[in-house]
Design an enzyme around this catalytic site. Structure first.
Site: not given
Length: 253
Positions: A58, A84, A151, A154, A177, A186
């Site tokens: 990110r 995150k 973004h 990514r 993730h 994806y």
């Protein structure tokens, strides 16, 4: 009354940027072999955005990188990305050209510790903010004549990994993730792209057959006409001569 299970609505598919478009924007910033007089801020931008692309990180994660997060031992280069929720993941830097550019940037900037991408040109500022990075990216996109959200870098990296048959779990770990469910989007995107390609090829083949059909009909008609017009002449040429008769009715000769 029977219990009805909750219906789970799938997330929208990510929109990756085309590799050619990404390359066009990066080239607008500078090449991988930048001039010696290139401003440090511009070299910083190239390395920053390429880091987001080649690592699938990110933009906010890239802006928060420190020099100490880098491990640039030869043939085993890695970067530690802080994601995150306080998560940390290690990403392999497997693009040799990018690694060379990164080392050149560090050498020119003279950084040995602290923020990797700094806000001020003199190198004494804090990390470049996400807002500033986003603004600069949009400026470069406008110069390149391409519309790519930051973004999407990514998304582009993740899609390239899926297309290269990298496992879902490996892609999940690289992107950070929390669940493979997010990463599988994806794979769905890859299937969707493949289906679209198949349909496009089918349409092109159908159009090609339709376009060639009148030509084939005209050719067949010309061949029939040519054959029909030549038949009487050929028959006349091959027929036996008729004997001429005399006035008495008996054949001469």
């Amino acid at each position: 009354m029977d219990r009805i299970d909750t219906v789970k609505v799938p997330k929208s598919l990510p929109r990756p940027a085309a590799a050619a478009d990404v390359a066009k924007v990066l080239a607008v910033i500078c090449s991988r072999r930048p001039r010696k007089d290139l401003p440090l801020g511009r070299l910083r931008d190239r390395v920053l955005f390429e880091t987001a692309y080649v690592c699938g990180a990110r933009a906010s994660e890239v802006c928060g990188l420190y020099v100490e997060d880098l491990d640039l031992r030869l043939d085993d280069e890695h970067v530690r990305v802080h994601g995150k929720g306080g998560s940390v993941r290690t990403v392999l830097l497997d693009d040799r050209g990018y690694v060379i550019l990164l080392k050149l940037y560090l050498a020119r900037a003279g950084y040995s510790a602290g923020p990797l991408f700094r806000a001020s040109i003199n190198g004494r500022g804090g990390p470049l903010s996400y807002a500033a990075a986003h603004h600069r990216w949009q400026t470069y996109c406008a110069q390149a004549g391409v519309e790519i959200d930051i973004h999407q870098l990514r998304h582009a990296h993740a899609t390239e990994l899926i297309n290269a048959d990298v496992s879902i779990e490996a892609v999940r770990r690289r992107l950070g993730h929390a669940s493979t469910e997010t990463t599988q989007l994806y794979a769905l995107l890859d299937d969707k792209v493949a289906d679209a390609g198949t349909r496009q090829r089918a349409r092109e083949a159908s159009q090609s057959r339709t376009a060639s059909a009148p030509c084939s009909q005209d050719r067949s008609q010309r061949q029939r006409l040519s054959a029909g017009s030549s038949t009487p002449r050929a028959a006349a040429a091959s027929a036996p001569p008729v004997a001429r008769r005399s006035a008495t009715g008996r054949p001469r000769g």
